[in-house]
Enzyme design. Structure first.
Site, short mmCIF file in Angstrom:
data_model
loop_
_atom_site.label_atom_id
_atom_site.label_comp_id
_atom_site.label_asym_id
_atom_site.label_seq_id
_atom_site.Cartn_x
_atom_site.Cartn_y
_atom_site.Cartn_z
N HIS A 298 -2.02 7.20 7.77
CA HIS A 298 -1.09 8.11 7.07
C HIS A 298 -1.81 9.40 6.65
O HIS A 298 -1.27 10.50 6.79
CB HIS A 298 -0.52 7.45 5.81
CG HIS A 298 0.67 6.57 6.04
ND1 HIS A 298 1.84 7.01 6.63
CD2 HIS A 298 0.90 5.27 5.71
CE1 HIS A 298 2.72 6.01 6.67
NE2 HIS A 298 2.17 4.94 6.12
N GLN B 267 2.81 9.87 1.95
CA GLN B 267 4.18 9.34 1.91
C GLN B 267 4.99 9.87 0.73
O GLN B 267 6.22 9.80 0.75
CB GLN B 267 4.15 7.80 1.86
CG GLN B 267 3.60 7.16 3.12
CD GLN B 267 3.48 5.66 2.96
OE1 GLN B 267 2.50 5.17 2.43
NE2 GLN B 267 4.48 4.93 3.42
N CYS C 105 6.48 -0.37 7.27
CA CYS C 105 6.05 0.82 6.53
C CYS C 105 7.19 1.27 5.62
O CYS C 105 8.34 1.29 6.04
CB CYS C 105 5.69 1.94 7.50
SG CYS C 105 5.13 3.45 6.70
N LEU C 106 6.86 1.61 4.38
CA LEU C 106 7.87 2.07 3.43
C LEU C 106 8.53 3.36 3.91
O LEU C 106 9.65 3.66 3.50
CB LEU C 106 7.24 2.29 2.04
CG LEU C 106 6.71 1.03 1.36
CD1 LEU C 106 6.00 1.38 0.05
CD2 LEU C 106 7.83 0.02 1.11
N HIS D 102 -3.89 1.12 8.17
CA HIS D 102 -2.53 1.68 8.16
C HIS D 102 -2.46 2.89 7.21
O HIS D 102 -1.90 3.94 7.57
CB HIS D 102 -1.55 0.57 7.75
CG HIS D 102 -0.13 0.98 7.57
ND1 HIS D 102 0.89 0.55 8.40
CD2 HIS D 102 0.47 1.78 6.64
CE1 HIS D 102 2.04 1.08 8.00
NE2 HIS D 102 1.82 1.82 6.93
N GLU D 103 -3.04 2.75 6.02
CA GLU D 103 -2.99 3.84 5.02
C GLU D 103 -3.84 5.03 5.46
O GLU D 103 -3.47 6.19 5.27
CB GLU D 103 -3.46 3.35 3.65
CG GLU D 103 -2.71 2.16 3.06
CD GLU D 103 -1.21 2.31 3.08
OE1 GLU D 103 -0.70 3.44 3.14
OE2 GLU D 103 -0.52 1.28 3.04
N GLY E 184 0.84 -1.20 0.00
CA GLY E 184 0.00 0.00 0.00
C GLY E 184 0.87 1.24 0.00
O GLY E 184 2.06 1.17 0.33
O1 GNR Z 1 4.23 -2.65 2.42
C1 GNR Z 1 3.66 -2.55 3.51
N1 GNR Z 1 3.45 -3.66 4.27
C2 GNR Z 1 2.67 -3.66 5.41
C3 GNR Z 1 2.75 -4.77 6.23
C4 GNR Z 1 1.99 -4.86 7.37
C5 GNR Z 1 1.10 -3.83 7.69
C6 GNR Z 1 1.03 -2.72 6.88
C7 GNR Z 1 1.80 -2.63 5.75
S1 GNR Z 1 1.67 -1.24 4.71
C8 GNR Z 1 3.26 -1.21 4.00
C9 GNR Z 1 3.35 -0.15 2.91
C10 GNR Z 1 3.19 1.21 3.57
O2 GNR Z 1 4.03 1.74 4.23
N2 GNR Z 1 2.04 1.80 3.40
O3 GNR Z 1 1.80 2.99 3.98
NI NI Z 2 3.06 3.05 5.74
#
Ligand code: GNR
Ligand code: NI
Length: 173
Positions: A141, A54, A95-96, A137-138, A49
């Site tokens: 953000h 980001q 998270c990236l 999670h997104e 995601g």
């Molecule tokens: O790539 C991603 N893997 C992930 C793994 C577990 C819970 C959430 C994520 S999201 C993350 C990509 C990201 O940072 N999205 O904002």
């Molecule tokens: Ni993230």
């Protein structure tokens, strides 16, 4: 179509990650261009995601693909949670924007989300499992929240130092 160019991903503790996104005003060609570049960036980084926050675009836009084959792109424009299950579960997240850090976060096991798709059509998404985790999670953000903020202040401090140091060293090399 040409290969969309990649976007730079902000790294924690960059203060811009705490910006609250405003709603997308129009689902138009400009937005679809941004969506294509966000997918290219997400797939290049092997993420499941990516929120516009980001890539330093502070609009309510998210791209997701939780499929094994990386062939089920999903776009959420102006997403709103209509329902979140009271039942929660703790799962490992990454998270990236927080490279190399993984830790447990409690999330609702299921959510119902209303969002526009890339054609501007309103959709109701019923999610569970990894998709439900990713959507929550997104959407954090978009509210300026990074998953490490659920961790203890001690862990947050350690993560900050580690990433600041790593970014200093990346800059020197
Ligand atoms: O790539 C991603 N893997 C992930 C793994 C577990 C819970 C959430 C994520 S999201 C993350 C990509 C990201 O940072 N999205 O904002
Ligand atoms: Ni993230």
């Amino acid at each position: 179509m040409n290969t969309p160019s990649l976007l730079g991903i902000l790294c924690y503790p960059d203060p811009r990650l705490h910006t609250v996104a405003r709603p997308v005003a129009a689902v138009d060609e400009r937005l679809r261009g941004l969506i294509d570049r966000m997918f290219a960036t997400m797939y290049d980084a092997n993420g499941i995601g990516l929120a516009a926050t980001q890539v330093n675009v502070h609009e309510r836009l998210v791209v997701i693909d939780v499929s094994e084959e990386r062939n089920q792109p999903m776009v959420l424009i102006n997403p709103e949670i209509e329902w979140a299950s009271p039942e929660k579960r703790k799962g490992e997240e990454g998270c990236l924007s927080v490279p190399g850090i993984y830790d447990g976060v409690e999330r609702s096991v299921a959510v119902r989300v209303r969002a526009l798709d890339r054609d501007g059509q309103s959709r109701l998404i019923e999610a569970e499992g990894m998709l439900a985790v990713c959507i929550q999670h997104e959407m954090d953000h978009l509210m300026g929240k990074v998953f490490v903020e659920y961790l203890s202040p001690l862990k947050q401090g350690r993560i900050k130092s580690k990433l600041v140091k790593a970014q200093r060293e990346a800059l020197r090399s």
